[in-house]
Design a protein around this motif. Structure first.
Motif, short mmCIF file in Angstrom:
data_model
loop_
_atom_site.label_atom_id
_atom_site.label_comp_id
_atom_site.label_asym_id
_atom_site.label_seq_id
_atom_site.Cartn_x
_atom_site.Cartn_y
_atom_site.Cartn_z
N UNK A 62 155.61 128.15 119.79
CA UNK A 62 154.96 127.05 120.51
C UNK A 62 155.72 125.75 120.29
N UNK A 63 156.19 125.53 119.06
CA UNK A 63 156.93 124.31 118.76
C UNK A 63 158.26 124.27 119.51
N UNK A 64 158.98 125.39 119.57
CA UNK A 64 160.26 125.43 120.28
C UNK A 64 160.07 125.20 121.77
N UNK A 65 159.05 125.83 122.35
CA UNK A 65 158.77 125.65 123.78
C UNK A 65 158.42 124.19 124.07
N UNK A 66 157.63 123.58 123.22
CA UNK A 66 157.27 122.18 123.46
C UNK A 66 158.46 121.25 123.27
N UNK A 67 159.35 121.56 122.33
CA UNK A 67 160.56 120.74 122.15
C UNK A 67 161.46 120.84 123.39
N UNK A 68 161.62 122.04 123.94
CA UNK A 68 162.43 122.21 125.15
C UNK A 68 161.84 121.41 126.30
N UNK A 69 160.53 121.46 126.48
CA UNK A 69 159.89 120.69 127.55
C UNK A 69 160.00 119.20 127.32
N UNK A 70 159.85 118.77 126.08
CA UNK A 70 159.96 117.34 125.76
C UNK A 70 161.37 116.83 126.02
N UNK A 71 162.38 117.58 125.56
CA UNK A 71 163.76 117.15 125.78
C UNK A 71 164.13 117.17 127.26
N UNK A 72 163.63 118.15 127.99
CA UNK A 72 163.90 118.20 129.44
C UNK A 72 163.29 117.03 130.17
N UNK A 73 162.09 116.63 129.78
CA UNK A 73 161.44 115.49 130.43
C UNK A 73 162.07 114.17 129.98
N UNK A 74 162.47 114.09 128.71
CA UNK A 74 163.02 112.85 128.17
C UNK A 74 164.41 112.57 128.73
N UNK A 75 165.26 113.59 128.81
CA UNK A 75 166.63 113.43 129.30
C UNK A 75 166.74 113.66 130.80
#
Length: 100
Positions: free
Chosen positions: A36-49
């Motif tokens: 869950x943490x890895x999936x949320x990090x991928x989504x966060x980085x995709x939205x941030x960048x």
């Protein structure tokens, strides 16, 4: 991400107890929290960048997780249903057997 931190914290709490059931579920709970943490990090980085590739990866991983939850739920209902698959002669219909 907060959900993942909560799940990981719950896994650490479970590892501190000496119950056999809790000890055996510690590693799967920690693994679930990590996923869950890895999936949320991928989504966060995709939205941030503003990276569409990361957002597509996030979307596909989230879809796979939702399908896995659906499959697990259906299988859990099939396994825990007491009255499925066999009949008992002389016993009436038990309406409470479908409650979990």
């Amino acid at each position: 991400m907060l959900l993942a931190v909560g799940v990981i914290g719950f896994g650490i709490w479970m590892s501190a107890h000496h119950d056999v059931c809790r000890k055996s579920l510690t590693l799967p709970v920690l693994g679930l929290g990590g996923v869950i943490f890895i999936v949320s990090i991928v989504g966060f980085l995709g939205a941030w960048k503003n990276n569409s590739i990361l957002l597509w990866i996030y979307l596909i991983m989230l879809c796979l997780i939702l399908v896995a939850i659906l499959v697990f739920t259906v299988l859990a209902f099939i396994v825990t249903n007491n009255s499925s698959g066999h009949s008992v002669n002389g016993q009436r219909y038990n309406h409470l057997s479908y409650c979990l």
